[in-house]
Design an enzyme around this catalytic site. Structure first.
Site, PDB file in Angstrom:
ATOM      1  CD  GLU A 184     -55.245 -31.288  26.753  1.00  0.00           C
ATOM      2  OE1 GLU A 184     -55.380 -30.136  26.285  1.00  0.00           O
ATOM      3  OE2 GLU A 184     -55.525 -31.588  27.921  1.00  0.00           O
ATOM      4  CB  SER A 201     -44.307 -46.597   4.519  1.00  0.00           C
ATOM      5  OG  SER A 201     -45.381 -45.692   4.622  1.00  0.00           O
ATOM      6  CB  SER A 248     -41.359 -57.035   1.908  1.00  0.00           C
ATOM      7  OG  SER A 248     -41.070 -56.190   2.983  1.00  0.00           O
ATOM      8  CG  ASP A 288     -34.159 -40.704   0.682  1.00  0.00           C
ATOM      9  OD1 ASP A 288     -34.788 -40.980  -0.348  1.00  0.00           O
ATOM     10  OD2 ASP A 288     -34.552 -39.871   1.524  1.00  0.00           O
ATOM     11  CG  HIS A 298     -37.431 -37.654  -0.850  1.00  0.00           C
ATOM     12  ND1 HIS A 298     -37.671 -36.295  -0.861  1.00  0.00           N
ATOM     13  CD2 HIS A 298     -36.427 -37.848   0.056  1.00  0.00           C
ATOM     14  CE1 HIS A 298     -36.860 -35.703   0.009  1.00  0.00           C
ATOM     15  NE2 HIS A 298     -36.090 -36.617   0.566  1.00  0.00           N
ATOM     16  CD  GLN A 301     -34.081 -43.809  -3.479  1.00  0.00           C
ATOM     17  OE1 GLN A 301     -33.714 -42.999  -4.327  1.00  0.00           O
ATOM     18  NE2 GLN A 301     -35.219 -43.694  -2.822  1.00  0.00           N
TER      19      GLN A 301
END
Length: 331
Positions: free
Chosen positions: A231, A27, A53, A83, A108, A86
């Site tokens: 809603e 993302s 990817s 995370d 982050h 990593q």
């Protein structure tokens, strides 16, 4: 008040002679890489061999290399992998190639703040964290705008870490909207708390509880879905546009009265105590340790909860109703 930086506070020329490696193409990874490329930066994507990817990034016109190769040739290495992976990724494929004077970047602060990654003292370490999902970071950038971002400097070995980080923030579009200065600790702790207490944990439990209360009382699940989930977007959009006051101005007086009348009965002192405990667990590392341990043993609890939640009645009803709304980009 936070210090906020904009385009005129950041010099893209700082990045002209810098090679940038984006590690990960999810993302955030795809948004950072493509926005940097469009800003004229020398960018490459680092992935593991066999990554699904790889071809996607190449099709987008990006140079793709293994993580180790990308880290070795880059001056700036931005880690945008999850995370939970990593630390191992850094230890095995990135750290051996981080020579003195290079910059290590994050979106982050989790792994730095909780000591999962301990960078060498001769590296610059900084963070630029867009405050939006990656697809939104990319979408808004292509429209000529940007999403707000956060800036933090953890290590400034070169003396120019902040200058370089600000240039990076401008290159991905964040300085168009404003970059707020913070610390790795503040970003990490507030981000985790916000996700747990409000944005994800709090909201989803409130939606499910409201839906279940109506269904158990004999009301149609479809009606309960509209009232307690569908809603919600209308209300959130109003809050996003003008805060709580604008939302209350925009709804009926009866709805506004219901807000004041019922809100404190739902979010009680016990709820606030639970929030403080959540924050304490984030601050002292309890949550991070538990989450990392869960990953080390293969996520058995996490995967079981995920499967259970995907098959709730509210999700079944939602899939059916969203299929009846052709104007919606239903997922």
């Amino acid at each position: 008040m936070a210090t906020i930086y904009y385009d005129n506070d950041a010099d893209l020329a700082v990045l002209e002679d810098k090679k940038i490696a984006i590690i990960g193409y999810g993302s955030q990874g795809h948004a950072h890489a493509l926005n940097l490329k469009d800003s004229g930066c020398d960018v490459r994507v680092g992935l593991y061999e066999g990554s699904r990817s790889w071809s996607v990034a190449e099709a987008a016109g990006l140079v793709v290399k293994t993580t180790a190769e990308a880290a070795a040739e880059a001056d700036i290495v931005m880690i945008l992998a999850p995370d939970t992976v990593q630390a191992q990724l850094y230890r095995e494929s990135i750290a051996p190639h981080m020579a003195a004077g290079k910059m290590l970047m994050f979106a982050h602060g989790f792994c730095i703040h909780y000591g999962q990654i301990v960078p060498a003292e001769d590296l610059d370490v900084a963070m630029i964290a867009p405050k939006a999902p990656g697809h939104r970071v990319r979408e808004v950038f292509t429209e000529g705008q940007g999403v707000p971002g956060l800036l933090a400097v953890y290590q400034d070995a070169s003396g120019s870490a902040k200058e370089v980080a600000l240039a990076y923030g401008r290159a991905i579009g964040c300085a168009r909207a404003g970059i707020l200065e913070t610390t790795f600790g503040e970003e990490t702790e507030t981000d985790l708390f916000g996700e747990q207490a409000v944005l994800c944990g709090g909201v989803t439990e409130l939606i499910k509880a409201g839906f279940d209360t109506l269904v158990e009382a004999g009301y149609q699940p479809e009606i309960a879905y509209f009232e307690c989930l569908n809603e919600l977007k209308l209300i959130v959009d109003l809050i996003y546009q003008g805060g709580l006051t604008y939302m209350r101005y925009s709804v009926s007086d009866t709805a506004e009265h219901g807000d004041y009348y019922a809100g404190p009965k739902i979010v009680t002192e016990e709820t606030r105590k639970a929030m403080k405990q959540l924050l304490s667990d984030v601050q002292d590392g309890t949550y991070a340790r538990e989450w990392l341990l869960e990953n080390q043993v293969g996520r058995p609890g996490f995967n079981a909860i995920r499967k259970r939640e995907q098959n709730l009645l509210i999700e079944e009803v939602g899939r059916k109703l969203r299929g009846m709304m052709p104007w919606m980009d239903a997922k």
